[in-house]
Design a protein around this motif. Sequence first.
Motif, PDB file in Angstrom:
ATOM      1  N   LEU A 128       0.796  -1.070  -0.180  1.00 48.15           N
ATOM      2  CA  LEU A 128       0.160  -0.255   0.040  1.00 48.15           C
ATOM      3  C   LEU A 128       0.801   1.037   0.080  1.00 48.15           C
ATOM      4  O   LEU A 128       0.825   2.556  -0.933  1.00 48.15           O
ATOM      5  CB  LEU A 128      -0.837   0.312   0.974  1.00 48.15           C
ATOM      6  N   ASN A 129       2.182   1.008   0.630  1.00 47.75           N
ATOM      7  CA  ASN A 129       2.603   2.771   0.741  1.00 47.75           C
ATOM      8  C   ASN A 129       3.494   2.448  -0.513  1.00 47.75           C
ATOM      9  O   ASN A 129       3.592   3.913  -0.909  1.00 47.75           O
ATOM     10  CB  ASN A 129       3.455   2.221   2.187  1.00 47.75           C
ATOM     11  N   ASP A 130       3.958   1.693  -1.251  1.00 48.59           N
ATOM     12  CA  ASP A 130       4.558   1.701  -2.514  1.00 48.59           C
ATOM     13  C   ASP A 130       3.813   2.349  -3.671  1.00 48.59           C
ATOM     14  O   ASP A 130       4.361   3.469  -3.928  1.00 48.59           O
ATOM     15  CB  ASP A 130       4.555   0.371  -3.099  1.00 48.59           C
ATOM     16  N   GLN A 131       2.146   1.932  -2.791  1.00 49.83           N
ATOM     17  CA  GLN A 131       2.050   3.199  -4.219  1.00 49.83           C
ATOM     18  C   GLN A 131       1.544   4.396  -3.932  1.00 49.83           C
ATOM     19  O   GLN A 131       1.998   4.987  -4.266  1.00 49.83           O
ATOM     20  CB  GLN A 131       0.411   1.607  -4.524  1.00 49.83           C
ATOM     21  N   LEU A 132       1.442   4.111  -2.433  1.00 55.20           N
ATOM     22  CA  LEU A 132       1.001   5.871  -2.416  1.00 55.20           C
ATOM     23  C   LEU A 132       1.680   7.058  -2.013  1.00 55.20           C
ATOM     24  O   LEU A 132       2.413   7.591  -2.735  1.00 55.20           O
ATOM     25  CB  LEU A 132       0.922   5.207  -1.048  1.00 55.20           C
ATOM     26  N   LYS A 133       3.564   6.427  -2.392  1.00 54.17           N
ATOM     27  CA  LYS A 133       4.566   7.041  -2.667  1.00 54.17           C
ATOM     28  C   LYS A 133       5.287   7.359  -3.633  1.00 54.17           C
ATOM     29  O   LYS A 133       6.473   7.067  -3.545  1.00 54.17           O
ATOM     30  CB  LYS A 133       5.379   6.562  -1.190  1.00 54.17           C
TER      31      LYS A 133
END
Length: 176
Positions: free
Chosen positions: A14-19
Amino acid sequence: LKVSLNAYSFNKTLNDQLKGRGKGMTLFELLDFCAENDFDAIDPTGYFFPGYPKPPTDKFLNEFKRRAFLLGLDISGTGVRNDFATANKEKRAADVKHVKEWVEVAARMGAPVLRVFAGIRPEGHTWDEVAQWMVADLKECVEHGKKHGVIIGIQNHGDMLSTSDECIKIVKMVDS
């Protein structure tokens, strides 16, 4: 027994996508995963919403709720980052405000529970002293939660609340 997936289980993705660190996964894709794997519900932790710590837009929330509904998924709860153990009174007040904002997000999503953190006990302060700060802040959040039909759930992370006895003591002190 209903099985719910906590979004933190997909923290990296999820963080890979958000960041922007690669494709990763959106919360909508996580909804699809839950449906494909026969989960009954999802706990979409607040810090995986675009723009966190700001509350998501009504448009985003409505699309998320609709997608969950169409997939047959309940929203079991959500959570935020906060620190009610810091000695800095202004930071605690800001975190109370933050929790209250997300109580309202939880209510709009239909999430019955908002998970909050305790925080790390600062050096030079006793457990009982910090517990008094936490209880005052939690009581304020609980009252706001009552207005919106959202239960405040305190999480332990090996921090201020490192044992079940400590968690129970705080819950009894909050008296809710």
